[in-house]
Design a protein around this motif. Structure first.
Motif, PDB file in Angstrom:
ATOM      1  N   VAL A   9       0.876  -1.167   0.000  1.00 19.53           N
ATOM      2  CA  VAL A   9       0.000   0.000   0.000  1.00 19.53           C
ATOM      3  C   VAL A   9       0.914   1.218   0.000  1.00 19.53           C
ATOM      4  CG1 VAL A   9      -1.819   1.272   1.186  1.00 19.53           C
ATOM      5  CG2 VAL A   9      -1.824  -1.238   1.218  1.00 19.53           C
ATOM      6  N   LEU A  10       0.763   2.074  -1.009  1.00 19.26           N
ATOM      7  CA  LEU A  10       1.639   3.217  -1.256  1.00 19.26           C
ATOM      8  C   LEU A  10       0.904   4.523  -1.023  1.00 19.26           C
ATOM      9  CD1 LEU A  10       4.280   4.437  -2.631  1.00 19.26           C
ATOM     10  CD2 LEU A  10       2.987   4.271  -4.782  1.00 19.26           C
ATOM     11  N   ASP A  11       1.587   5.476  -0.409  1.00 17.53           N
ATOM     12  CA  ASP A  11       1.060   6.830  -0.292  1.00 17.53           C
ATOM     13  C   ASP A  11       2.200   7.806  -0.530  1.00 17.53           C
ATOM     14  OD1 ASP A  11      -1.483   8.414   0.716  1.00 17.53           O
ATOM     15  OD2 ASP A  11       0.294   9.426   1.496  1.00 17.53           O
ATOM     16  N   LEU A  12       1.906   8.856  -1.280  1.00 20.00           N
ATOM     17  CA  LEU A  12       2.886   9.897  -1.575  1.00 20.00           C
ATOM     18  C   LEU A  12       2.389  11.233  -1.066  1.00 20.00           C
ATOM     19  CD1 LEU A  12       3.586   9.145  -5.359  1.00 20.00           C
ATOM     20  CD2 LEU A  12       4.850   8.274  -3.379  1.00 20.00           C
ATOM     21  N   GLU A  13       3.326  12.100  -0.728  1.00 19.16           N
ATOM     22  CA  GLU A  13       3.042  13.521  -0.559  1.00 19.16           C
ATOM     23  C   GLU A  13       3.763  14.205  -1.713  1.00 19.16           C
ATOM     24  OE1 GLU A  13       0.772  14.493   1.452  1.00 19.16           O
ATOM     25  OE2 GLU A  13       0.651  12.585   2.517  1.00 19.16           O
ATOM     26  N   THR A  14       3.071  15.136  -2.353  1.00 12.85           N
ATOM     27  CA  THR A  14       3.566  15.725  -3.603  1.00 12.85           C
ATOM     28  C   THR A  14       3.414  17.238  -3.609  1.00 12.85           C
ATOM     29  OG1 THR A  14       1.434  15.557  -4.733  1.00 12.85           O
ATOM     30  CG2 THR A  14       2.898  13.612  -4.842  1.00 12.85           C
ATOM     31  N   LEU A  15       3.994  17.844  -4.645  1.00 15.97           N
ATOM     32  CA  LEU A  15       3.884  19.292  -4.833  1.00 15.97           C
ATOM     33  C   LEU A  15       3.009  19.638  -6.036  1.00 15.97           C
ATOM     34  CD1 LEU A  15       7.546  20.417  -4.053  1.00 15.97           C
ATOM     35  CD2 LEU A  15       5.551  20.383  -2.535  1.00 15.97           C
TER      36      LEU A  15
END
Length: 169
Positions: A9-15
């Motif tokens: 299970v993947l989660d990213l924080e992005t711009l």
């Protein structure tokens, strides 16, 4: 629904919210059976994302500026270049394609694939192993807890626990 073997299970924080968004953190957990058995977290230097052509959205920067100080400062702890972060993630994921879940069909997995492509790193999973937890949870009317601190690892754990809850029922 039954779960066989390992899942990520993947989660990213992005711009940005575009498919080629600059990544500021990668969080992931590995599920085996119905429990979390491993985790991964790394912060990414956004300048190195910009250097390879990934997108930074001024509106997303403004949104981050409105988040609490602790959340923003956590993203600045030991950031590494994008290539290093992706190499470490791929090494952690492993060389065999196993199912990978993102919370949105067009977000986390798509964005990390774009970053892998930008850095000429082979995507370790097959396209048929990509799953969308948001779609599954909406169909089954299951929800994530309201609290979201925008920490990629905490969010990946919450999403993994939602998936485990769905799979148990």
């Amino acid at each position: 629904m039954n779960i066989q073997g390992e899942h990520i299970v993947l989660d990213l924080e992005t711009l940005s919210t575009r498919s080629n968004a600059s990544i500021v953190s990668i969080g992931a957990v590995k599920i085996d059976g119905l429990e979390i058995v491993d985790e991964f977290y790394i912060n990414v230097d956004p300048k190195t994302c910009k250097d390879v052509g990934l997108h930074i959205d001024p509106l997303t920067i403004e949104w981050w500026a409105e988040q609490d100080r602790e959340t923003r400062e956590a993203l600045q702890i030991n950031p590494v270049p994008l290539q290093e972060a992706l190499d470490k993630f791929v090494s952690w994921y492993g060389s065999e394609s196993i199912p990978i879940w993102g919370f949105g069909a067009n977000f986390d997995v798509v964005i990390i694939e774009s970053a892998l492509h930008a850095e000429n790193i082979v995507t370790p999973w097959k396209f048929w192993d990509i799953n969308c937890l948001r779609t599954l949870s909406n169909v089954l009317d299951k929800r994530l807890p309201k609290k979201n601190n925008h920490n990629a690892l905490d969010d990946a754990k919450a999403e993994a626990n939602l998936l485990i809850d769905i799979l148990k029922s």
